[in-house]
Design an enzyme around this catalytic site. Structure first.
Site, short mmCIF file in Angstrom:
data_model
loop_
_atom_site.label_atom_id
_atom_site.label_comp_id
_atom_site.label_asym_id
_atom_site.label_seq_id
_atom_site.Cartn_x
_atom_site.Cartn_y
_atom_site.Cartn_z
N SER A 171 0.85 -1.19 0.00
CA SER A 171 0.00 0.00 0.00
C SER A 171 0.89 1.23 0.00
O SER A 171 2.05 1.17 0.42
CB SER A 171 -0.87 0.01 1.27
OG SER A 171 -1.52 1.25 1.44
N TYR A 173 -1.85 0.47 10.64
CA TYR A 173 -1.81 0.02 9.25
C TYR A 173 -0.47 0.38 8.62
O TYR A 173 0.14 -0.44 7.92
CB TYR A 173 -2.97 0.66 8.47
CG TYR A 173 -3.15 0.12 7.07
CD1 TYR A 173 -3.31 -1.24 6.85
CD2 TYR A 173 -3.18 0.97 5.98
CE1 TYR A 173 -3.48 -1.74 5.57
CE2 TYR A 173 -3.35 0.49 4.69
CZ TYR A 173 -3.50 -0.88 4.50
OH TYR A 173 -3.67 -1.37 3.22
#
Length: 264
Positions: free
Chosen positions: A151, A164
């Site tokens: 990501s 995250y």
């Protein structure tokens, strides 16, 4: 599995006929779209996820081979990998690690340790379990490919993203080390790092409500879709094996960076 049956499979084209891939996260979103698109270019795809009903529906639609599995269960992953490897004479050609997710958007001061732990177990240790289990078969193929979906959260920290960020930074670090370690075995290691992707579950799972999930994409004219990312993943694994697309960062045009998004 009898490989001769592939010649008559109506779901596949000729481009990657005879090649075997394992794709995780295949019950929804980017993983599902990746399994579909890889099948469409000829791959035999073992589609891995926890939700059996969704996998069996995907199998009926595309001809993937459904594999119900929780990738955070190390022993279950090892046993499943042995079965798949035995079915394919000791080798596979690609491992595509799409499984992943985010939990919560709390500040670090208010962090929920259980959410952080679940992200680390899925994004880092789950990916590690899959790599360790299938690595011997990828080496045996002579031209193995491992693709990890990370990501843009692995590039920069952002407020509310600490857990995250930490898990995706970890997955990126593992991916970079793996590329160095496996080059001598002619395994190419690819990282695809998407930015803002509008899928049916990612933000909903993270934030817990449809309203909060939709606010993430509010005013963004064209966020990426699961199909956009799957197209890039499929392209990366389909280019000739001597080409390694080490890291592909992809964002919608409206997302100029992690910190600049055009909302109309």
């Amino acid at each position: 599995m009898n490989h001769s049956h592939r010649l008559h499979n109506p779901f596949e084209s000729d481009a990657q006929r005879g090649k075997i891939a394992v794709v995780s996260g295949a019950s929804s979103g980017i993983g599902r779209a990746t399994a579909q698109q890889m099948r469409a270019t000829g791959w035999t795809v073992y589609a891995v996820a926890r939700r059996a009903a969704r996998l069996h529906q995907l199998a009926e639609e595309t001809g993937v081979i459904p594999v119900v599995l929780d990738i955070t269960d190390e022993s279950a992953v090892a046993q499943t990998a042995l079965r798949i490897i035995e079915e394919n004479s000791g080798s596979i050609d690609a491992l595509v690690n799409i499984s992943g997710g985010a939990v919560g958007a709390d500040s670090i001061a208010d962090a929920d340790g259980s959410g952080w732990r679940s992200m680390f177990e899925l994004n880092v240790l789950g990916t590690l379990n899959m790599i360790r289990a299938f690595l011997p078969a990828l080496r045996a193929s002579g031209e193995g490919t491992i693709l990890n979906l990370t990501s843009t959260a692995a590039e920069h920290g952002y407020e509310g993203g600490g857990g995250y960020n930490a898990s995706k930074f970890g997955e990126r670090g593992m991916t970079e080390a793996l590329r160095l370690e496996e080059a001598e075995h002619n395994i190419r290691v690819i990282e695809v790092a998407p930015g803002m992707v509008h899928t049916e579950e990612f933000s909903l799972n993270r934030l817990g409500s449809p309203k909060a999930a939709e606010k993430v994409y509010e005013g963004v004219e064209k966020p990426l879709t699961a199909e956009d990312v799957a197209q890039t993943v499929t392209f990366a694994v389909n280019v000739p094996h001597h080409i390694n697309l080490d890291r592909i960062v992809m964002r919608p045009v409206a997302q100029a960076s992690q910190f600049k998004v055009i909302r109309k």
